[in-house]
Design a protein around this motif. Structure first.
Motif, PDB file in Angstrom:
ATOM      1  N   PHE A   1       0.884  -1.262  -0.015  1.00  0.00           N
ATOM      2  CA  PHE A   1       0.080   0.018   0.084  1.00  0.00           C
ATOM      3  C   PHE A   1       1.058   1.264  -0.091  1.00  0.00           C
ATOM      4  O   PHE A   1       0.718   2.128  -0.920  1.00  0.00           O
ATOM      5  CB  PHE A   1      -0.867  -0.022   1.207  1.00  0.00           C
ATOM      6  CG  PHE A   1      -1.696   1.229   1.470  1.00  0.00           C
ATOM      7  CD1 PHE A   1      -2.718   1.460   0.690  1.00  0.00           C
ATOM      8  CD2 PHE A   1      -1.325   2.187   2.732  1.00  0.00           C
ATOM      9  CE1 PHE A   1      -3.449   2.708   0.897  1.00  0.00           C
ATOM     10  CE2 PHE A   1      -2.191   3.231   2.544  1.00  0.00           C
ATOM     11  CZ  PHE A   1      -3.134   3.498   1.890  1.00  0.00           C
ATOM     12  N   THR A   2       1.970   1.356   0.748  1.00  0.00           N
ATOM     13  CA  THR A   2       2.674   2.274   0.923  1.00  0.00           C
ATOM     14  C   THR A   2       3.415   2.599  -0.453  1.00  0.00           C
ATOM     15  O   THR A   2       3.506   3.749  -0.888  1.00  0.00           O
ATOM     16  CB  THR A   2       3.844   2.013   1.995  1.00  0.00           C
ATOM     17  OG1 THR A   2       3.342   1.655   3.307  1.00  0.00           O
ATOM     18  CG2 THR A   2       4.661   3.312   2.195  1.00  0.00           C
TER      19      THR A   2
ATOM     20  N   GLU B   1       2.527   1.606  -3.489  1.00  0.00           N
ATOM     21  CA  GLU B   1       1.476   2.167  -4.415  1.00  0.00           C
ATOM     22  C   GLU B   1       1.193   3.582  -4.395  1.00  0.00           C
ATOM     23  O   GLU B   1       1.209   4.563  -5.308  1.00  0.00           O
ATOM     24  CB  GLU B   1       0.229   1.398  -4.254  1.00  0.00           C
ATOM     25  CG  GLU B   1       0.304  -0.059  -4.796  1.00  0.00           C
ATOM     26  CD  GLU B   1      -0.962  -0.966  -4.412  1.00  0.00           C
ATOM     27  OE1 GLU B   1      -1.055  -1.840  -4.787  1.00  0.00           O
ATOM     28  OE2 GLU B   1      -2.061  -0.313  -3.864  1.00  0.00           O
ATOM     29  N   ASN B   2       1.087   4.169  -2.806  1.00  0.00           N
ATOM     30  CA  ASN B   2       1.136   5.742  -2.793  1.00  0.00           C
ATOM     31  C   ASN B   2       2.160   6.369  -3.356  1.00  0.00           C
ATOM     32  O   ASN B   2       2.055   7.433  -3.748  1.00  0.00           O
ATOM     33  CB  ASN B   2       0.988   5.865  -1.276  1.00  0.00           C
ATOM     34  CG  ASN B   2      -0.223   5.326  -0.666  1.00  0.00           C
ATOM     35  OD1 ASN B   2      -1.221   5.103  -1.450  1.00  0.00           O
ATOM     36  ND2 ASN B   2      -0.309   4.943   0.589  1.00  0.00           N
TER      37      ASN B   2
ATOM     38  N   HIS C   1       3.702   5.614  -5.939  1.00  0.00           N
ATOM     39  CA  HIS C   1       3.929   5.432  -7.463  1.00  0.00           C
ATOM     40  C   HIS C   1       5.262   4.947  -7.873  1.00  0.00           C
ATOM     41  O   HIS C   1       5.913   5.202  -8.737  1.00  0.00           O
ATOM     42  CB  HIS C   1       3.845   6.667  -8.334  1.00  0.00           C
ATOM     43  CG  HIS C   1       2.589   7.572  -7.989  1.00  0.00           C
ATOM     44  ND1 HIS C   1       1.253   7.187  -8.350  1.00  0.00           N
ATOM     45  CD2 HIS C   1       2.189   8.762  -7.149  1.00  0.00           C
ATOM     46  CE1 HIS C   1       0.354   7.993  -7.776  1.00  0.00           C
ATOM     47  NE2 HIS C   1       0.788   8.890  -7.041  1.00  0.00           N
ATOM     48  N   VAL C   2       5.311   3.887  -7.010  1.00  0.00           N
ATOM     49  CA  VAL C   2       6.599   2.961  -7.331  1.00  0.00           C
ATOM     50  C   VAL C   2       6.211   2.136  -8.197  1.00  0.00           C
ATOM     51  O   VAL C   2       5.036   1.622  -8.322  1.00  0.00           O
ATOM     52  CB  VAL C   2       7.278   2.139  -6.029  1.00  0.00           C
ATOM     53  CG1 VAL C   2       8.206   1.273  -6.396  1.00  0.00           C
ATOM     54  CG2 VAL C   2       7.574   3.107  -4.847  1.00  0.00           C
ATOM     55  N   PRO C   3       7.125   1.976  -9.438  1.00  0.00           N
ATOM     56  CA  PRO C   3       6.995   1.128 -10.469  1.00  0.00           C
ATOM     57  C   PRO C   3       6.709  -0.352 -10.016  1.00  0.00           C
ATOM     58  O   PRO C   3       7.444  -0.641  -9.083  1.00  0.00           O
ATOM     59  CB  PRO C   3       8.096   1.236 -11.561  1.00  0.00           C
ATOM     60  CG  PRO C   3       8.956   2.296 -11.022  1.00  0.00           C
ATOM     61  CD  PRO C   3       8.196   2.688  -9.577  1.00  0.00           C
ATOM     62  N   PHE C   4       5.956  -1.085 -10.640  1.00  0.00           N
ATOM     63  CA  PHE C   4       5.504  -2.489 -10.188  1.00  0.00           C
ATOM     64  C   PHE C   4       6.723  -3.359 -10.170  1.00  0.00           C
ATOM     65  O   PHE C   4       6.986  -4.215  -9.213  1.00  0.00           O
ATOM     66  CB  PHE C   4       4.629  -3.097 -11.340  1.00  0.00           C
ATOM     67  CG  PHE C   4       4.269  -4.395 -11.075  1.00  0.00           C
ATOM     68  CD1 PHE C   4       3.331  -5.028  -9.925  1.00  0.00           C
ATOM     69  CD2 PHE C   4       5.029  -5.424 -11.940  1.00  0.00           C
ATOM     70  CE1 PHE C   4       3.177  -5.951  -9.779  1.00  0.00           C
ATOM     71  CE2 PHE C   4       4.644  -6.696 -11.623  1.00  0.00           C
ATOM     72  CZ  PHE C   4       3.763  -7.285 -10.621  1.00  0.00           C
TER      73      PHE C   4
ATOM     74  N   MET D   1       8.771  -3.103  -6.899  1.00  0.00           N
ATOM     75  CA  MET D   1       7.862  -3.418  -5.456  1.00  0.00           C
ATOM     76  C   MET D   1       8.477  -4.597  -4.864  1.00  0.00           C
ATOM     77  O   MET D   1       8.839  -4.481  -3.562  1.00  0.00           O
ATOM     78  CB  MET D   1       6.472  -3.442  -5.695  1.00  0.00           C
ATOM     79  CG  MET D   1       5.754  -2.252  -6.296  1.00  0.00           C
ATOM     80  SD  MET D   1       3.813  -2.519  -6.495  1.00  0.00           S
ATOM     81  CE  MET D   1       3.412  -0.708  -6.788  1.00  0.00           C
ATOM     82  N   GLU D   2       8.571  -5.689  -5.446  1.00  0.00           N
ATOM     83  CA  GLU D   2       8.749  -6.983  -4.861  1.00  0.00           C
ATOM     84  C   GLU D   2      10.404  -6.825  -4.132  1.00  0.00           C
ATOM     85  O   GLU D   2      10.325  -7.202  -3.121  1.00  0.00           O
ATOM     86  CB  GLU D   2       9.060  -8.172  -5.840  1.00  0.00           C
ATOM     87  CG  GLU D   2       9.322  -9.496  -5.440  1.00  0.00           C
ATOM     88  CD  GLU D   2       8.459  -9.996  -4.544  1.00  0.00           C
ATOM     89  OE1 GLU D   2       7.234  -9.667  -4.341  1.00  0.00           O
ATOM     90  OE2 GLU D   2       8.849 -10.660  -3.563  1.00  0.00           O
TER      91      GLU D   2
ATOM     92  N   MET E   1       9.537   3.681   2.682  1.00  0.00           N
ATOM     93  CA  MET E   1       9.134   4.765   1.670  1.00  0.00           C
ATOM     94  C   MET E   1      10.708   5.557   1.397  1.00  0.00           C
ATOM     95  O   MET E   1      10.549   6.299   0.456  1.00  0.00           O
ATOM     96  CB  MET E   1       8.535   5.890   2.649  1.00  0.00           C
ATOM     97  CG  MET E   1       7.282   5.132   2.946  1.00  0.00           C
ATOM     98  SD  MET E   1       6.291   6.309   4.115  1.00  0.00           S
ATOM     99  CE  MET E   1       5.646   7.634   3.234  1.00  0.00           C
TER     100      MET E   1
END
Ligand SMILES: Nc1ncnc2c1ncn2[C@@H]1O[C@H](COP(=O)(O)OP(=O)(O)OP(=O)(O)O)[C@@H](O)[C@H]1O
Ligand SMILES: Nc1ncnc2c1ncn2[C@@H]1O[C@H](COP(=O)(O)OP(=O)(O)OP(=O)(O)O)[C@@H](O)[C@H]1O
Ligand SMILES: [Mg+2]
Ligand SMILES: [Mg+2]
Lengths: 478, 251, 193
Positions: free
Chosen positions: A112-113, A115-116, A118-121, A124-125, A164
């Motif tokens: 969730f953090t 996505e907020n 706007h980190v590219p997909f 994320m992992e 973050m």
């Protein structure tokens, strides 16, 4: 951007809550520059948490508070940011472990953090995996946050702040729910992080002795909400407690045999037996998530035991999150609720726990430390023979700790028994007759304090550190 | 095969279910809802993994409700005239009346089965996420609901914890059943007050995590529409057509 | 519409939706069984229960949309509970919410007193009845019976949702936990005037 633009810049800032007449924070003027490590300290209830809320822009918008003077964040006026916008650069770990999550699992909260932000997909992992291993939370990746213990939640909150990659980290008493060893690791690890990324850290803290020389700057508030001092940080000594004389009596007040608990089919507490005598003060200690709160909740019937018996002369309980207890609209009424104490005794209790000034406030609308003291006062006024307290020491300033130790000593002399969960070994050393050690839901045993402090191995295996006072004495003998 | 209903995109499934209901509501013959009901049952048998015991348990109250529809419609249905097929205690029941009564009861059964099918094959979290990703539900609302959903188990615990804590503080419990019902207020109000506080803190937490309420660019777990959804929608349309035409033809 | 909403107001709605979603669900099962015994009329006099959350939330937040959003959320939560009557409820939730919303919109979102709440309860009742007329096929029933159902539902909306909603939000206001919301501000304004 000029290099020396301040991160936060306050000028003649005053703040008050809409229902109050008087300002909580008065005439604050200071700048915090990139890479600084500042600590904000001051008596409980002076407005430290409120100040952090102003720095991350949650206040004044969310409480309709009245602000005057200017607050600039990264050179821009605070009111020019949209809600949530500044929080892409400023991460916060709140004071109350129960109140800082919005998603069901650890992984979802982290995602969730991201996505907020706007980190590219694709990223994320790896960012999730990295921060989990950095904070040692990998095994908890899919854990349901609500079922974690207080200390573990605090760690998850820190992980969420770090993922973050913020420029500024705001910490509100980040170690108050951590076991001593984890707290020490946390500080070391924060130190490394700060050096690596050049973070700006602003923390609120009462127990400065644990941080040794971590901080560089020391901003002190006084009880009125003025700045008392803004200076270079100097390491502090730990709080001194007078040593208490034991008040053990011979007859039993609590007898626990074969008690065990399971929640949703998961066994949280393996059968354990112990007893308390009248006038006994016993501290329960152990790593985060070992089952201390579960034990207390089972003893007073909030969790159903799945076996075993508890015999007692009447149990009172101060929970780790004190809000559950509150039944009335005013602190004064809350403390007088049971009707077992005379008005004079109540007056005395309130004065000693510094609640007199806020006696007409709503129990939910006071500071974290104040809430805890209200719960303690209410339970002390109730005069049960056995009193269970879950982390009464967390978030308290030195004066409150001393008053608490004093109160416990007096009540123990009157024959009341205490079972106290705490991570504060200085406090434990001062008040306890015995220490119950718990690990992974089983009772390791009940130890006499002095024996325990001498047994390094036992301490280490339960994530404990010997209190400094005791250590110093031992060193002077050697 | 047995996972098809589970794997379907929740929004597509939702639209399929809602459209079916809207369409069936126009038919007052008994056959359309009956055929549709049977079809949905077949879907459920062959295309989903289901715990039938639980299903039966949830279906039971609806079945009872359907029975209620049956006899009230017989009793209070509009006067239609026509051939009387059954007379009982001064009450005449015409063939037409029986038909509408059966139609309404089958409708209750069909809709309940359909709804249960949706409920049992849909992961709630995915449903919300899909509403946001496919149907452009505002993230503020979507995550607001998610936060609420997260507190669901907590609320249940809270209920007992408040009661326990109040007992601990010496609040007396009413013996009388009626008084106890009125006493619910003493638990409901603190529950709601607790909800207000939780809402505030969760909102703070969300904001502190940088949530601004604007749409996101990337999702950690994107929910997609695939080939399954196309075929499954086709299947629903087929069933719908079959029951509508079948109903018209049979009556 | 949501732009002017604070996040905490949205989340508050959602949490209230949870509490009432559970209450609603209890009553759905209860009245389903009753419906078997005394027919669909069983739902009618209880119907007001299902409108209550929109009135409480509107009273607290006092922004356009509070009624319809909260009622839809409560319905969504019932769907999420995994065992509810499902999507059908979501639609009826939206319709009911719109009914209450209409009443508040007519009064310009300026008045929040018992009369308006009862009007909102009645609004929900009328909207949901029209929807039910279509979806459950009331057209097939005797008009006088339908009229009785309608009257019962409107009365229930006015009494249970209107009066009950006010009673509960007043109780909540007295706990002091609503400071920072429109209802508390209005209260203070009244006291000051
Ligand atoms: N929502 C609120 N409404 C009104 N007053 C409040 C509210 N929250 C806190 N206060 C009051 O503001 C003062 C400062 O609270 P704050 O939480 O900032 O204290 P603190 O310094 O962080 O204390 P602690 O060390 O105990 O956490 C307290 O006296 C408290 O009673
Ligand atoms: N409701 C629950 N459902 C599932 N697991 C739970 C639940 N409550 C607690 N646990 C688990 O039980 C263990 C003990 O939790 P407890 O809160 O008693 O720890 P603790 O010793 O008080 O820790 P801390 O010092 O961090 O407060 C933890 O691993 C926790 O995840
Ligand atoms: Mg604080
Ligand atoms: Mg604990």
């Amino acid at each position: 951007m000029p290099v020396h633009e301040p991160v936060f810049s306050l000028k003649n800032t005053h703040f008050r809550f809409p229902d109050d007449q008087e300002n909580i924070l008065k005439d604050l003027t200071f700048d915090i520059f990139p890479g600084e490590r500042a600590v904000i300290s001051g008596p409980s209830g002076c407005g430290k948490s409120t100040l952090l809320y102003l720095l991350n822009r949650l206040y004044p918008l969310n409480c309709d508070g009245i602000l005057s003077g200017s607050i600039r964040l990264f050179g821009k006026r605070a009111e020019d940011y949209a809600p949530g916008e500044i929080n892409h650069r400023v991460a916060t770990v709140f004071q109350d472990p129960d109140s800082q999550f919005c998603m069901p699992t650890v992984e979802a909260e982290l995602a969730f953090t991201l996505e907020n932000l706007h980190v590219p997909f694709k990223e994320m992992e790896s960012r999730i995996t990295d921060v989990l291993s950095l904070t040692g939370l990998t095994p908890l990746r899919h854990a349901v946050i609500q079922s974690l213990s207080g200390g573990m939640k605090q760690r998850v909150a820190t992980a969420c702040a770090l993922i973050m990659k913020p420029e500024v980290l705001l910490l509100d008493e980040p170690i108050s729910h951590l076991d001593p060893l984890t707290a020490k690791q946390f500080i070391a690890w924060l130190d490394g992080l700060q050096k690596q990324f050049g973070l700006t850290i602003v923390a609120v803290e009462h127990r400065l002795d644990l941080w040794e020389s971590f901080f560089g700057r020391d901003i002190q508030l006084d009880a009125d909400g003025h700045i008392l001092a803004d200076q270079r940080f100097a390491p502090r000594a730990s709080v001194k407690f007078p040593k208490r004389k034991t008040a053990l009596q011979t007859d039993r007040s609590l007898q626990v045999s074969g008690l065990c608990t399971s929640v949703n089919g998961k066994s949280l507490l393996h059968p354990l037996s112990f007893s308390l005598q009248r006038g006994e003060v016993t501290v329960v200690a152990g790593p985060n998530g070992s089952g201390k709160s579960t034990l207390l909740k089972t003893l007073c019937g909030i969790y159903k035991s799945s076996g075993g018996t508890v015999e007692s002369d009447g149990i009172g309980y101060v929970p780790q999150s004190p809000e559950y207890l509150f039944l009335t609209q005013r602190i004064k009424d809350e403390i007088a609720y049971s009707g077992s104490s005379s008005p004079k005794e109540i007056q005395d209790l309130m004065e000693r726990l510094r609640l007199t000034d806020i006696q007409n406030a709503h129990p939910f609308a006071v500071s974290h430390g104040q809430k805890r003291r209200v719960a303690i006062a209410a339970m002390l006024a109730d005069k049960r023979q056995v009193l269970l307290m879950d982390e009464p020491t967390s978030g308290q300033d030195a004066a409150a700790l001393q008053a608490l130790a004093q109160l416990i000593a007096e009540r123990a002399n009157e024959g009341i028994s205490f079972l106290i969960v705490t991570h504060d070994m200085e406090f434990a050393a001062a008040v306890a007759d015995f220490v119950l050690l718990i690990k992974d839901g089983s009772l390791t045993g009940k130890f006499v304090c002095e024996e325990l402090w001498a047994n390094e191995e036992l301490l280490a295996s339960h994530h404990l550190l010997a209190p400094k006072g005791v250590k110093l004495r031992a060193e002077s003998f050697a | 095969m047995r996972n098809l209903l589970h794997d379907m995109n929740p929004s597509v499934k939702f639209i399929a279910v809602a459209l079916s209901m809207m369409t069936i509501a126009f038919f007052f013959n008994p056959w359309t809802p009956l055929i549709f009901w049977m079809g949905v049952l077949l879907f459920q048998v062959f295309l989903s993994r289901l715990n039938w015991k639980v299903w039966a348990l949830f279906m039971l109250p609806f079945t009872i409700g359907a029975f209620g529809y049956l006899w009230t419609t017989l009793l209070f249905g509009t006067e239609t005239g026509g051939q009387i097929i059954w007379s009982f205690a001064g009450l005449d029941i015409t063939a037409e009346q029986l038909e509408t009564a059966l139609s309404l009861s089958f409708r209750v059964l069909a809709f309940s089965t359909l709804s249960l099918m949706f409920a049992f094959t849909t992961d709630p979290v995915k449903f919300i996420m899909s509403l946001m990703q496919q149907l452009k539900l505002s993230p503020k609302l979507a995550y607001g609901i998610m936060v609420g959903y997260q507190f669901l188990p907590v609320m249940k615990d809270e209920f007992t914890q408040i009661q326990q804590a109040q007992r601990l503080r010496g609040a007396v419990e009413e013996k009388n059943a009626l008084k106890r019902l009125l006493d619910m207020r003493r638990v409901l109000i603190p529950m709601l007050a607790g909800a207000v506080r939780k809402a505030e803190r969760s909102a703070f937490a969300m904001e502190a995590r940088g949530f601004t309420g604007e749409a996101r660019t990337d999702y950690y777990q994107p929910i997609r529409i695939g080939r399954i959804d196309f075929w499954m929608s086709a299947l629903f349309v087929l069933l719908l057509a079959a029951s509508c035409l079948g109903g018209i033809w049979l009556s | 519409m949501l732009k002017s909403w604070k996040l905490k107001e949205v989340v508050l709605m959602s949490l209230f939706a949870i509490v009432f979603g559970i209450v609603y669900l209890l009553f759905v099962h209860l009245s389903n069984i009753w419906a078997g015994i005394i027919g669909p009329i069983a739902y009618e006099w209880l119907f007001g229960i299902w409108f209550i959350v929109s009135i409480i939330c509107m009273n607290i937040i006092r922004k356009p949309g509070a009624a319809v959003l909260s009622e839809s959320m409560a319905a969504a939560i019932e769907v999420l509970l995994g065992n509810a009557v499902g999507p059908r409820l979501l639609l009826s939730g939206i319709v009911q919410g719109l009914g209450a919303e209409a009443a508040f919109a007519v009064t310009g979102y300026k008045h929040f007193n018992l009369a308006v709440f009862m009007l909102a309860g009645a609004g929900s009742a009328v909207f949901s009845f029209v929807y039910g007329y279509f979806i459950s096929g009331y057209a097939a029933l005797d008009p006088s019976f339908v009229a009785l159902m309608f009257t019962l539902r409107v009365l229930s909306g006015m009494i249970i949702a209107g009066i009950g909603g006010k009673y509960i939000s007043d109780g909540l206001l007295a706990t002091g936990s609503l400071r920072g919301y429109a209802i508390a501000r209005a209260e203070k304004g009244d006291a000051g005037a």
